[in-house]
Design a protein around this motif. Structure first.
Motif, PDB file in Angstrom:
ATOM      1  N   ASP A   1     -82.900 -86.511  53.533  1.00 32.06           N
ATOM      2  CA  ASP A   1     -82.605 -87.935  53.424  1.00 32.06           C
ATOM      3  C   ASP A   1     -82.278 -88.533  54.782  1.00 32.06           C
ATOM      4  N   ARG A   2     -81.706 -87.733  55.667  1.00 29.28           N
ATOM      5  CA  ARG A   2     -81.319 -88.200  57.007  1.00 29.28           C
ATOM      6  C   ARG A   2     -82.438 -88.059  58.032  1.00 29.28           C
ATOM      7  N   LEU A   3     -83.127 -86.918  58.009  1.00 29.08           N
ATOM      8  CA  LEU A   3     -84.076 -86.599  59.077  1.00 29.08           C
ATOM      9  C   LEU A   3     -85.502 -87.057  58.793  1.00 29.08           C
ATOM     10  N   GLY A   4     -85.904 -87.065  57.528  1.00 27.95           N
ATOM     11  CA  GLY A   4     -87.297 -87.326  57.205  1.00 27.95           C
ATOM     12  C   GLY A   4     -88.064 -86.030  57.028  1.00 27.95           C
ATOM     13  N   TYR A   5     -89.303 -86.144  56.585  1.00 26.47           N
ATOM     14  CA  TYR A   5     -90.079 -84.976  56.229  1.00 26.47           C
ATOM     15  C   TYR A   5     -90.397 -84.064  57.412  1.00 26.47           C
TER      16      TYR A   5
ATOM     17  N   PRO B   1     -91.469 -93.450  53.224  1.00 31.90           N
ATOM     18  CA  PRO B   1     -92.894 -93.702  53.057  1.00 31.90           C
ATOM     19  C   PRO B   1     -93.694 -92.838  54.020  1.00 31.90           C
ATOM     20  N   VAL B   2     -94.827 -92.356  53.576  1.00 29.98           N
ATOM     21  CA  VAL B   2     -95.670 -91.516  54.421  1.00 29.98           C
ATOM     22  C   VAL B   2     -97.117 -91.937  54.295  1.00 29.98           C
ATOM     23  N   ALA B   3     -97.912 -91.626  55.295  1.00 27.15           N
ATOM     24  CA  ALA B   3     -99.324 -91.988  55.280  1.00 27.15           C
ATOM     25  C   ALA B   3    -100.139 -90.933  54.552  1.00 27.15           C
ATOM     26  N   ARG B   4    -101.251 -91.362  53.974  1.00 25.12           N
ATOM     27  CA  ARG B   4    -102.125 -90.436  53.266  1.00 25.12           C
ATOM     28  C   ARG B   4    -102.645 -89.340  54.189  1.00 25.12           C
ATOM     29  N   SER B   5    -102.737 -89.645  55.468  1.00 29.11           N
ATOM     30  CA  SER B   5    -103.240 -88.670  56.434  1.00 29.11           C
ATOM     31  C   SER B   5    -102.341 -87.444  56.553  1.00 29.11           C
ATOM     32  N   MET B   6    -101.148 -87.514  55.975  1.00 34.26           N
ATOM     33  CA  MET B   6    -100.227 -86.382  56.039  1.00 34.26           C
ATOM     34  C   MET B   6    -100.607 -85.274  55.061  1.00 34.26           C
ATOM     35  N   LEU B   7    -101.497 -85.552  54.113  1.00 36.61           N
ATOM     36  CA  LEU B   7    -101.819 -84.565  53.079  1.00 36.61           C
ATOM     37  C   LEU B   7    -102.285 -83.226  53.646  1.00 36.61           C
ATOM     38  N   PRO B   8    -103.176 -83.195  54.657  1.00 35.93           N
ATOM     39  CA  PRO B   8    -103.575 -81.879  55.194  1.00 35.93           C
ATOM     40  C   PRO B   8    -102.411 -81.062  55.730  1.00 35.93           C
ATOM     41  N   PHE B   9    -101.396 -81.741  56.259  1.00 39.93           N
ATOM     42  CA  PHE B   9    -100.248 -81.009  56.807  1.00 39.93           C
ATOM     43  C   PHE B   9     -99.358 -80.474  55.691  1.00 39.93           C
ATOM     44  N   THR B  10     -99.370 -81.126  54.524  1.00 38.04           N
ATOM     45  CA  THR B  10     -98.629 -80.554  53.395  1.00 38.04           C
ATOM     46  C   THR B  10     -99.291 -79.256  52.948  1.00 38.04           C
ATOM     47  N   PHE B  11    -100.623 -79.187  53.049  1.00 38.43           N
ATOM     48  CA  PHE B  11    -101.312 -77.943  52.709  1.00 38.43           C
ATOM     49  C   PHE B  11    -100.861 -76.812  53.647  1.00 38.43           C
ATOM     50  N   MET B  12    -100.643 -77.130  54.923  1.00 33.71           N
ATOM     51  CA  MET B  12    -100.152 -76.139  55.870  1.00 33.71           C
ATOM     52  C   MET B  12     -98.767 -75.650  55.462  1.00 33.71           C
TER      53      MET B  12
ATOM     54  N   VAL C   1     -89.074 -80.242  51.311  1.00 36.96           N
ATOM     55  CA  VAL C   1     -89.939 -81.236  51.940  1.00 36.96           C
ATOM     56  C   VAL C   1     -91.278 -81.346  51.225  1.00 36.96           C
ATOM     57  N   MET C   2     -91.918 -80.197  50.969  1.00 38.42           N
ATOM     58  CA  MET C   2     -93.345 -80.215  50.642  1.00 38.42           C
ATOM     59  C   MET C   2     -93.645 -80.694  49.225  1.00 38.42           C
ATOM     60  N   ASN C   3     -92.784 -80.421  48.260  1.00 38.03           N
ATOM     61  CA  ASN C   3     -93.097 -80.804  46.888  1.00 38.03           C
ATOM     62  C   ASN C   3     -93.044 -82.312  46.643  1.00 38.03           C
ATOM     63  N   PRO C   4     -91.951 -83.012  46.980  1.00 40.87           N
ATOM     64  CA  PRO C   4     -91.961 -84.463  46.764  1.00 40.87           C
ATOM     65  C   PRO C   4     -92.950 -85.179  47.672  1.00 40.87           C
ATOM     66  N   LEU C   5     -93.175 -84.647  48.868  1.00 47.19           N
ATOM     67  CA  LEU C   5     -94.143 -85.248  49.778  1.00 47.19           C
ATOM     68  C   LEU C   5     -95.535 -85.235  49.164  1.00 47.19           C
ATOM     69  N   THR C   6     -95.959 -84.084  48.689  1.00 47.15           N
ATOM     70  CA  THR C   6     -97.283 -83.967  48.091  1.00 47.15           C
ATOM     71  C   THR C   6     -97.369 -84.750  46.789  1.00 47.15           C
TER      72      THR C   6
ATOM     73  N   LEU D   1    -103.440 -78.530  43.495  1.00 45.60           N
ATOM     74  CA  LEU D   1    -104.383 -78.276  44.578  1.00 45.60           C
ATOM     75  C   LEU D   1    -103.647 -77.772  45.814  1.00 45.60           C
ATOM     76  N   ALA D   2    -102.505 -78.380  46.136  1.00 50.38           N
ATOM     77  CA  ALA D   2    -101.723 -77.930  47.290  1.00 50.38           C
ATOM     78  C   ALA D   2    -101.226 -76.504  47.079  1.00 50.38           C
ATOM     79  N   GLN D   3    -100.811 -76.194  45.841  1.00 58.13           N
ATOM     80  CA  GLN D   3    -100.347 -74.853  45.537  1.00 58.13           C
ATOM     81  C   GLN D   3    -101.473 -73.827  45.674  1.00 58.13           C
ATOM     82  N   ALA D   4    -102.724 -74.284  45.550  1.00 54.16           N
ATOM     83  CA  ALA D   4    -103.848 -73.370  45.730  1.00 54.16           C
ATOM     84  C   ALA D   4    -103.855 -72.817  47.155  1.00 54.16           C
ATOM     85  N   PHE D   5    -103.472 -73.641  48.129  1.00 54.73           N
ATOM     86  CA  PHE D   5    -103.397 -73.158  49.507  1.00 54.73           C
ATOM     87  C   PHE D   5    -102.246 -72.167  49.653  1.00 54.73           C
ATOM     88  N   ASN D   6    -101.178 -72.397  48.898  1.00 56.17           N
ATOM     89  CA  ASN D   6    -100.098 -71.430  48.839  1.00 56.17           C
ATOM     90  C   ASN D   6    -100.619 -70.092  48.325  1.00 56.17           C
TER      91      ASN D   6
END
Length: 425
Positions: A81-85, A17-28, A132-137, A152-157
């Motif tokens: 699966d072991r370490l997390g995002y 589980p992840v918080a919504r606040s993580m979305l900006p970091f997925t853009f990075m 990490v980034m695709n399932p997270l986003t 939208l995330a791919q737009a930053f890519n």
């Protein structure tokens, strides 16, 4: 709109589980992966000149880079699966930095195979970040809006892939021309200008890794020990299987066109540009993908993603065919325009493929990332075709790839593909 508080990364029961606040970091994450990956395209043309390679030999740069996706994606999914995002991303950035640093001794040795090894190491780190980034986003909100969110995330890519060629053109071609007159000097002399940029870029990767290390406590990872780790059955999930094939051909076609663009635009039968000039046009190829992803994200709020995908597949196949069978500005600009319609393909194929996978999403993501090996195979096939015929006729290979994607989009639209249960709508 994403719900407040922690939400599942897969849209259902999730290991992480992840918080919504993580979305900006997925853009990075998307930005960095795009920036690093697009820098390989100008290297194809530069290595071809420095080591006197044929098109197929030059495409070995992409082969070694994307081979890592095939070999590393599944182990990376288990590490995730072991370490997390966040910890998975940290491992990825450190690995990318080490691979970039390997370019420095590779330049001094002036051996092509050392560059190929360095690219494989870089791609190993990028693969970890990609897993990490695709399932997270995808999971930062409801499953129904996952295609828009990923687009939208791919737009930053794409922002990164637009900037990358412009920077690479100034460093790899323009600066080299000033140091070494065309056709003169050893490979080491021609490539030594890359040393300082490599050191700087590696330092940036280590800095981003440090940032994610500082943020790791905010992830709130729920770790689950698994006695057995199962890959989803492709027989029971035909949409996932077809989606994996589409990722294979899409990445292959996109990389093949981008890798050959500098040489393609340098032909007298197109625009006859210098390498440095052609690199700027390459930025428009990737810039089209940037614009298209913003447009596509808005379009998919009104139109079914599968329909948008089928339309874009038709347009890319048509543009590639026109480019291959014409000459002059028409041939050049239709090739560049392919980027606009490439824009929504990867995120849309991904999200349609993993729909209804629930807690199997991390494993399914690994399978889809494994399919990115198409970026290793299809460009080499395109290069072989170009060596046997010419660069124009080699466009036949991407045309065939895009037609496969059209079929996937149409099948998803009529609901004839299922993943275990449920239909694509």
């Amino acid at each position: 709109m994403a719900q407040s508080g922690p939400i599942a990364a897969s849209g259902g029961d999730s290991t992480f589980p992840v918080a919504r606040s993580m979305l900006p970091f997925t853009f990075m994450l998307f930005f960095v992966v795009g920036f690093v990956t697009v820098l390989v395209d100008p290297l194809v043309a530069k290595f071809k000149a420095a080591f006197s390679l044929g098109y197929a030999e030059a495409m070995l740069t992409q082969f070694c880079y994307f081979l890592a996706y095939f070999l590393i994606s599944l182990p990376a999914s288990r590490v995730l699966d072991r370490l997390g995002y966040l910890r998975g991303a940290i491992v990825g950035f450190v690995t990318v930095g080490l691979g970039i640093l390997l370019f420095v001794p590779a330049i001094e040795i002036a051996q092509y195979w050392v560059f190929l090894l360095a690219l494989f190491i870089i791609a190993t780190g990028v693969t970890m970040i990609q897993v990490v980034m695709n399932p997270l986003t995808s999971g930062l909100g409801s499953p129904e809006t996952a295609p828009q969110r990923l687009t939208l995330a791919q737009a930053f890519n794409s922002v990164a892939t637009f900037i990358g060629p412009l920077l690479a053109g100034a460093i790899i071609f323009d600066a080299v021309t000033e140091v070494v007159p065309a056709g003169e000097g050893s490979a080491t002399t021609m490539l030594r200008v890359l040393e300082t940029p490599c050191i700087v870029l590696a330092g940036m990767m280590f800095a981003v890794a440090a940032l994610f290390w500082a943020l790791r406590g905010k992830e709130k990872v729920v770790r689950r020990e698994t006695a057995h780790w199962h890959m989803p059955s492709l027989k029971e999930n035909p949409r996932l299987a077809f989606g994996a094939l589409c990722i294979f051909v899409y990445v292959g076609a996109e990389v093949a066109i981008g890798s050959l663009m500098i040489n393609y635009l340098g032909l007298e039968s197109t625009l006859g540009l210098t390498e440095e000039q052609a690199t700027k046009y390459l930025a428009f190829y990737w810039g089209g993908a940037m614009v298209g992803r913003f447009i596509g994200s808005a379009a998919m709020s009104k139109i079914a993603p599968s329909r948008v995908l089928a339309f874009c597949g038709i347009m890319t196949a048509l543009l590639a065919a026109i480019s291959g069978f014409t000459t002059g500005p028409v041939s050049a600009y239709t090739a560049i325009a392919i980027g606009l319609f490439n824009s929504i393909m990867f995120p849309t194929i991904f999200s349609l493929s993993v729909k209804d996978m629930d807690d199997q999403t991390p494993a399914a993501s690994g399978l889809l990332c494994l399919s990115i090996v198409g970026g290793a195979v299809v460009p080499v096939l395109t290069g072989l075709f170009a060596d046997a015929t010419n660069l124009h006729l080699s466009m036949i290979v991407p045309v065939a790839c895009y037609l496969v994607i059209v079929a996937f989009g149409l099948k998803c639209t009529n609901g004839s593909l299922e993943n275990g249960y449920g239909r694509v709508r």
